[in-house]
Design a protein around this motif. Sequence first.
Motif, PDB file in Angstrom:
ATOM      1  N   TYR A 209       7.729  -0.404  14.066  1.00  0.00           N
ATOM      2  CA  TYR A 209       6.907  -0.012  12.907  1.00  0.00           C
ATOM      3  C   TYR A 209       5.463  -0.480  13.098  1.00  0.00           C
TER       4      TYR A 209
ATOM      5  N   GLY B  19     -11.174 -10.306   1.968  1.00  0.00           N
ATOM      6  CA  GLY B  19     -11.346 -11.728   2.290  1.00  0.00           C
ATOM      7  C   GLY B  19     -10.295 -12.619   1.662  1.00  0.00           C
TER       8      GLY B  19
ATOM      9  N   ASN C 257     -17.985  -3.547   6.528  1.00  0.00           N
ATOM     10  CA  ASN C 257     -16.747  -3.805   5.777  1.00  0.00           C
ATOM     11  C   ASN C 257     -17.014  -3.654   4.286  1.00  0.00           C
TER      12      ASN C 257
ATOM     13  N   LYS D 263       8.203   1.233   1.844  1.00  0.00           N
ATOM     14  CA  LYS D 263       7.088   1.817   1.076  1.00  0.00           C
ATOM     15  C   LYS D 263       7.240   1.579  -0.425  1.00  0.00           C
TER      16      LYS D 263
ATOM     17  N   HIS E 224     -19.394  -8.396  10.130  1.00  0.00           N
ATOM     18  CA  HIS E 224     -18.375  -7.492  10.680  1.00  0.00           C
ATOM     19  C   HIS E 224     -18.673  -6.047  10.330  1.00  0.00           C
TER      20      HIS E 224
ATOM     21  N   ALA F 231      -6.863  -7.623  -0.161  1.00  0.00           N
ATOM     22  CA  ALA F 231      -6.849  -6.685   0.976  1.00  0.00           C
ATOM     23  C   ALA F 231      -8.017  -6.973   1.909  1.00  0.00           C
TER      24      ALA F 231
ATOM     25  N   LEU G  85       2.453  -7.393   5.199  1.00  0.00           N
ATOM     26  CA  LEU G  85       2.340  -8.562   6.070  1.00  0.00           C
ATOM     27  C   LEU G  85       0.876  -8.995   6.062  1.00  0.00           C
ATOM     28  N   MET G  86       0.555 -10.003   5.286  1.00  0.00           N
ATOM     29  CA  MET G  86      -0.843 -10.415   5.140  1.00  0.00           C
ATOM     30  C   MET G  86      -1.368 -10.984   6.465  1.00  0.00           C
ATOM     31  N   GLY G  87      -2.602 -10.653   6.770  1.00  0.00           N
ATOM     32  CA  GLY G  87      -3.169 -11.088   8.047  1.00  0.00           C
ATOM     33  C   GLY G  87      -2.872 -10.128   9.169  1.00  0.00           C
ATOM     34  N   PHE G  88      -2.179  -9.026   8.836  1.00  0.00           N
ATOM     35  CA  PHE G  88      -1.876  -7.991   9.843  1.00  0.00           C
ATOM     36  C   PHE G  88      -2.527  -6.678   9.439  1.00  0.00           C
TER      37      PHE G  88
ATOM     38  N   ASN H  84      -5.122 -10.035  12.305  1.00  0.00           N
ATOM     39  CA  ASN H  84      -6.572  -9.944  12.115  1.00  0.00           C
ATOM     40  C   ASN H  84      -7.142 -11.342  11.892  1.00  0.00           C
ATOM     41  N   VAL H  85      -8.393 -11.392  11.584  1.00  0.00           N
ATOM     42  CA  VAL H  85      -9.118 -12.677  11.485  1.00  0.00           C
ATOM     43  C   VAL H  85      -8.452 -13.633  10.500  1.00  0.00           C
ATOM     44  N   ASP H  86      -7.721 -13.089   9.530  1.00  0.00           N
ATOM     45  CA  ASP H  86      -7.173 -13.947   8.470  1.00  0.00           C
ATOM     46  C   ASP H  86      -5.834 -14.583   8.826  1.00  0.00           C
TER      47      ASP H  86
ATOM     48  N   ARG I 200     -19.872 -15.421   5.631  1.00  0.00           N
ATOM     49  CA  ARG I 200     -20.287 -14.015   5.615  1.00  0.00           C
ATOM     50  C   ARG I 200     -21.638 -13.821   4.954  1.00  0.00           C
TER      51      ARG I 200
ATOM     52  N   ARG J 221     -11.297 -11.887  16.979  1.00  0.00           N
ATOM     53  CA  ARG J 221     -11.495 -13.150  16.252  1.00  0.00           C
ATOM     54  C   ARG J 221     -10.159 -13.884  16.083  1.00  0.00           C
TER      55      ARG J 221
HETATM   56  C1  SDX Z   1     -10.553  -8.237   6.466  1.00  0.00           C
HETATM   57  O1  SDX Z   1     -13.225  -4.190   7.212  1.00  0.00           O
HETATM   58  C2  SDX Z   1     -13.382  -5.330   7.747  1.00  0.00           C
HETATM   59  O2  SDX Z   1     -14.047  -5.500   8.742  1.00  0.00           O
HETATM   60  C3  SDX Z   1     -12.661  -6.472   7.025  1.00  0.00           C
HETATM   61  C4  SDX Z   1     -12.666  -7.825   7.736  1.00  0.00           C
HETATM   62  C5  SDX Z   1     -14.056  -8.398   7.793  1.00  0.00           C
HETATM   63  O3  SDX Z   1     -14.304  -9.236   8.678  1.00  0.00           O
HETATM   64  O4  SDX Z   1     -14.862  -8.075   6.886  1.00  0.00           O
HETATM   65  O5  SDX Z   1     -12.155  -7.699   9.045  1.00  0.00           O
HETATM   66  C6  SDX Z   1     -11.824  -8.838   6.972  1.00  0.00           C
HETATM   67  O6  SDX Z   1     -10.541  -7.747   5.367  1.00  0.00           O
HETATM   68  C7  SDX Z   1      -9.350  -8.201   7.371  1.00  0.00           C
HETATM   69  C8  SDX Z   1      -8.108  -7.519   6.689  1.00  0.00           C
HETATM   70  C9  SDX Z   1      -7.446  -8.580   5.799  1.00  0.00           C
HETATM   71  N1  SDX Z   1      -6.383  -7.946   4.963  1.00  0.00           N
HETATM   72  C10 SDX Z   1      -5.074  -8.189   5.229  1.00  0.00           C
HETATM   73  O7  SDX Z   1      -4.656  -8.845   6.190  1.00  0.00           O
HETATM   74  C11 SDX Z   1      -4.142  -7.585   4.191  1.00  0.00           C
HETATM   75  C12 SDX Z   1      -2.944  -6.942   4.912  1.00  0.00           C
HETATM   76  N2  SDX Z   1      -3.465  -5.756   5.619  1.00  0.00           N
HETATM   77  C13 SDX Z   1      -3.265  -4.482   4.931  1.00  0.00           C
HETATM   78  O8  SDX Z   1      -3.502  -4.579   3.546  1.00  0.00           O
HETATM   79  C14 SDX Z   1      -4.033  -3.382   5.655  1.00  0.00           C
HETATM   80  O9  SDX Z   1      -3.778  -3.502   6.983  1.00  0.00           O
HETATM   81  C15 SDX Z   1      -5.517  -3.214   5.463  1.00  0.00           C
HETATM   82  C16 SDX Z   1      -5.927  -3.184   4.027  1.00  0.00           C
HETATM   83  C17 SDX Z   1      -6.265  -4.311   6.151  1.00  0.00           C
HETATM   84  C18 SDX Z   1      -5.863  -1.888   6.087  1.00  0.00           C
HETATM   85  O10 SDX Z   1      -5.182  -0.903   5.305  1.00  0.00           O
HETATM   86  P1  SDX Z   1      -5.061   0.581   5.807  1.00  0.00           P
HETATM   87  O11 SDX Z   1      -6.395   1.098   6.191  1.00  0.00           O
HETATM   88  O12 SDX Z   1      -4.233   1.375   4.846  1.00  0.00           O
HETATM   89  O13 SDX Z   1      -4.253   0.415   7.152  1.00  0.00           O
HETATM   90  P2  SDX Z   1      -3.833   1.603   8.022  1.00  0.00           P
HETATM   91  O14 SDX Z   1      -4.450   2.900   7.569  1.00  0.00           O
HETATM   92  O15 SDX Z   1      -4.076   1.192   9.409  1.00  0.00           O
HETATM   93  O16 SDX Z   1      -2.248   1.706   7.714  1.00  0.00           O
HETATM   94  C19 SDX Z   1      -1.462   2.474   8.577  1.00  0.00           C
HETATM   95  C20 SDX Z   1      -0.029   2.252   8.151  1.00  0.00           C
HETATM   96  C21 SDX Z   1       0.270   2.559   6.702  1.00  0.00           C
HETATM   97  O17 SDX Z   1       1.626   2.932   6.666  1.00  0.00           O
HETATM   98  P3  SDX Z   1       2.004   4.553   6.797  1.00  0.00           P
HETATM   99  O18 SDX Z   1       1.431   5.214   5.554  1.00  0.00           O
HETATM  100  O19 SDX Z   1       1.347   5.042   8.077  1.00  0.00           O
HETATM  101  O20 SDX Z   1       3.520   4.586   6.842  1.00  0.00           O
HETATM  102  O21 SDX Z   1       0.311   0.863   8.322  1.00  0.00           O
HETATM  103  C22 SDX Z   1       0.734   0.339   7.074  1.00  0.00           C
HETATM  104  C23 SDX Z   1       0.162   1.236   6.011  1.00  0.00           C
HETATM  105  O22 SDX Z   1       0.958   1.154   4.840  1.00  0.00           O
HETATM  106  N3  SDX Z   1       0.194  -1.021   7.001  1.00  0.00           N
HETATM  107  C24 SDX Z   1       0.945  -2.117   6.809  1.00  0.00           C
HETATM  108  C25 SDX Z   1       0.041  -3.190   6.864  1.00  0.00           C
HETATM  109  N4  SDX Z   1      -1.185  -2.728   7.086  1.00  0.00           N
HETATM  110  C26 SDX Z   1      -1.098  -1.383   7.150  1.00  0.00           C
HETATM  111  N5  SDX Z   1       2.263  -2.278   6.614  1.00  0.00           N
HETATM  112  C27 SDX Z   1       2.710  -3.549   6.454  1.00  0.00           C
HETATM  113  N6  SDX Z   1       1.913  -4.659   6.496  1.00  0.00           N
HETATM  114  C28 SDX Z   1       0.571  -4.491   6.695  1.00  0.00           C
HETATM  115  N7  SDX Z   1      -0.216  -5.575   6.730  1.00  0.00           N
END
Ligand code: SDX
Length: 392
Positions: free
Chosen positions: A316, A230, A197, A259, A194, A228, A265-268, A325-327, A352, A279
């Motif tokens: 929101y 895998g 990453n 905040k 991917h 955050a 929200l895991m997986g989002f 996302n993939v997870d 991976r 995916r």
């Molecule tokens: C993987 O990089 C890759 O390619 C990774 C991957 C791969 O194949 O290798 O795709 C695999 O890691 C997928 C991601 C798995 N993680 C999760 O599902 C954990 C939940 N997701 C969040 O922790 C978050 O979305 C991240 C870590 C994935 C991304 O974080 P960012 O970069 O801070 O997200 P963003 O900049 O887009 O956030 C924008 C806003 C923020 O709020 P504001 O400051 O604008 O008010 O959205 C919020 C964030 O706080 N936000 C969420 C959220 N994800 C982002 N709010 C609630 N739930 C969420 N899941």
Amino acid sequence: ETGYFTYDPGFTSTGSCESEITYIDGDEGILLHRGYRIEDLAENCTFMEVAYLLLRGELPNQQEKEDFEQTITYHTMVHEQLLNFYRGFRRDAHPMAVMVGVVGALSSFYHDSTDITDPKQRMIASHRLIAKMPTIAAMAYKYSVGQPFIYPRNDLSYAEDFLHMTFSVPAEQYKISPTVARAMDRIFILHADHEQNASTSTVRIAGSSGANPFACIAAGISCLWGPAHGGANEAVLNMLAEIGHKDNIPKFIEKAKDKNDPFRLMGFGHRVYKNIDPRATVLKKSADEVLAELGVDDPLLELAQELEQIARNDDYFVERKLFPNVDFYSGIILKAIGFPTSMFTVLFALARTVGWVAQWNEMITDPSQKIGRPRQLYKGNTELPFTPIDKR
Ligand code: SDX
């Protein structure tokens, strides 16, 4: 300018890198491996074909595919001394801790493929890593449940052999359902690579210092473990279990927006995708198929679908372009097959490894490659006169 020291933002020795392996268009939700769409690869290829594609840059013909599969199969067994290595862990050690330890130690068992300047050794190390990860992962599971290790078989495909080593016992061979084997293979394809990453960047940085490939992959496994990254697939299942019932979804949606609340929200959401992760779309369809085929009626699947529906209509999440996302769905399939949540990230690391190895080879064979050295934006003190301790 930052106070005393100046920072040149243009100097990014590892801020970005050139690669020909994977392309992502986050806004359009497009993922290509060597130019092929992930949806086409997941639908029409085996994981071994995709591994060949990532490593060598093109899809194999029938003979190339068979030769590659035989090469990988040849390397699936691990050094017998490794079995003792496992016995040093507590039985309740997290399987990812075992993976980090065992893979990090592989150079001591396969030191004849650690000279990164030798193309032949690099190829052997690459094949060994891809081939042995299923064996090492299955052994981590067996050790955690107190069952004897099961040796690989040469008559099974990559995914079938992994299922066999994980779920067979000496008294009874695991009955491999074609649907489950296909779903396993597809999950491996969808997790193979991917772009840059966090864990792949870790592997590249470790490799840029000249560390041996086994140590580099162990570094990638360590990084992937984080929730955050895998570790999110395991966290999704734990989150769905905590939500418990669709009536509780609104409460958790509000928690995710707060905040002051660490709950996410895991997986989002995703660092790159600001559209649905392609995916996730494939996995959502696969979840329906596998659960139906296995006759598994998992209320968590319905809960996940309800949660997705509500979140995708909530301002929101819509405003922040947060999509599954993939997870988000992968864990439901893995749970239906019979894996405990503690093994979910292990399976992600298993798949991976193909991408990590492909990216490591691309990096190590790039003559312009220098050691990774991220720069910083210094925001500390400017120079101070020294103060003796009796004056502080
Ligand atoms: C993987 O990089 C890759 O390619 C990774 C991957 C791969 O194949 O290798 O795709 C695999 O890691 C997928 C991601 C798995 N993680 C999760 O599902 C954990 C939940 N997701 C969040 O922790 C978050 O979305 C991240 C870590 C994935 C991304 O974080 P960012 O970069 O801070 O997200 P963003 O900049 O887009 O956030 C924008 C806003 C923020 O709020 P504001 O400051 O604008 O008010 O959205 C919020 C964030 O706080 N936000 C969420 C959220 N994800 C982002 N709010 C609630 N739930 C969420 N899941």
